[in-house]
Design an enzyme around this catalytic site. Structure first.
Site, short mmCIF file in Angstrom:
data_model
loop_
_atom_site.label_atom_id
_atom_site.label_comp_id
_atom_site.label_asym_id
_atom_site.label_seq_id
_atom_site.Cartn_x
_atom_site.Cartn_y
_atom_site.Cartn_z
N GLU A 51 3.85 -16.72 -22.95
CA GLU A 51 5.12 -16.40 -22.32
C GLU A 51 5.08 -16.90 -20.88
O GLU A 51 4.16 -16.59 -20.12
CB GLU A 51 5.37 -14.89 -22.32
CG GLU A 51 5.72 -14.31 -23.68
CD GLU A 51 7.19 -14.53 -24.08
OE1 GLU A 51 7.96 -15.11 -23.27
OE2 GLU A 51 7.54 -14.14 -25.20
N ASP B 261 14.27 -20.98 -25.84
CA ASP B 261 13.16 -21.04 -24.88
C ASP B 261 12.05 -21.98 -25.33
O ASP B 261 11.85 -22.17 -26.53
CB ASP B 261 12.59 -19.62 -24.62
CG ASP B 261 12.04 -18.93 -25.86
OD1 ASP B 261 12.71 -18.93 -26.89
OD2 ASP B 261 10.93 -18.39 -25.76
N THR C 207 10.12 -15.81 -20.74
CA THR C 207 10.28 -14.37 -20.95
C THR C 207 11.74 -13.97 -21.09
O THR C 207 12.06 -13.03 -21.82
CB THR C 207 9.65 -13.58 -19.78
OG1 THR C 207 10.16 -14.12 -18.55
CG2 THR C 207 8.14 -13.69 -19.80
ZN LIG Z 1 10.36 -16.96 -27.19
#
Ligand SMILES: [Zn+2]
Length: 254
Positions: free
Chosen positions: A100, A152, A37
């Site tokens: 997420e 990420d 996130t």
């Molecule tokens: Zn992302």
């Protein structure tokens, strides 16, 4: 959205987001994309993912204590990937399910993913993979499909652990050692060979023999996922060997 989650996982909570649209006609769900996130708290992330002004969302969110939320029905196209590309496909949202994973991320204090969170995530991923034909090599990081923009879920994410549970492609990375390497500014046939391997695997690079910013970003993204001990965008022997070994595991190439 109905009151019932798409998954068979127990205890999934519903928090409908308005940020989705129709998947492209005739498209299949054949990719699972994992994110962090990158916000200070789970609640802040949930609010943003459900805010019509933010125009972002994901199908699921997994909190650090293992609580799972569903925000968008799997049949709908959630808006999690942004400008992305994998194997030439630029509508990554159209073909993927997005999860997420709550973590403050590199901006707000990147930290290891707690055991409870990873266990819950594994259960969710296994459930999704049992219901959709998603090949192992298409369980990817956001950073894989957007290497120049995204980091990420990052180098602390336990991809090897997930692979041991049947989720995603993985091979123990070759140890870091000396030997030849390629980096930004280099050019020539060996760089072109490296770019060919990255492109064959799925990364969005030009195969032109010039080790420029886009190639460097793809190498760093590959390292972040498959050789996380050192993420520096330098194509050392360990990186190249690991990439080569993973390529031989792709079903289309055997
Ligand atoms: Zn992302």
């Amino acid at each position: 959205m109905g009151l019932k989650s798409d998954t068979g996982v127990n205890g999934v909570r519903m928090r409908p987001s308005p940020n989705h649209n129709e998947r492209p006609a005739g498209s299949a769900i054949d990719m699972l994309l994992l994110h962090y996130t990158g916000m200070k708290s789970a609640e802040e992330a949930l609010q943003r993912l459900c805010d019509p002004r933010a125009e972002v969302s994901s199908h699921y969110l997994v909190e650090e204590d293992g609580t799972i939320w569903q925000l968008v029905p799997e049949a709908r196209r959630a808006w999690h990937a942004g400008a992305s590309c994998w194997k030439g496909e630029r509508d990554v949202n159209g073909c993927s399910i997005g999860i997420e994973i709550v973590n403050p991320g590199h901006e707000f204090g990147y930290r290891p993913f707690p055991e409870a969170q990873i266990e819950a995530l594994i259960g969710l991923c296994r459930d999704i993979l049992a219901r959709h034909a998603i090949p192992a090599e298409r369980v990817l990081a956001h950073s894989d499909v957007a290497p120049s923009r995204k980091e990420d879920p990052g180098e602390l994410f336990p991809w090897g652990r997930l692979a041991a549970e049947g989720i995603g492609l993985w091979d123990e990375p070759s140890p870091i050692s000396g030997g030849r390497f390629f980096q930004a500014g280099d050019a020539g046939q060996p760089v072109e060979a490296l770019q060919s391997m990255l492109a064959l695997f799925g990364y969005d690079v030009s195969v032109d023999g010039r080790f420029e910013a886009r190639t460097q970003a793809a190498v760093a993204a590959f390292q972040r996922h498959f050789r996380p001990e050192r993420v520096d965008g330098v194509a050392d022997m360990s990186t190249i060997e690991t990439l080569h070994r993973l390529l031989t595991k792709l079903p289309s190439l055997t």
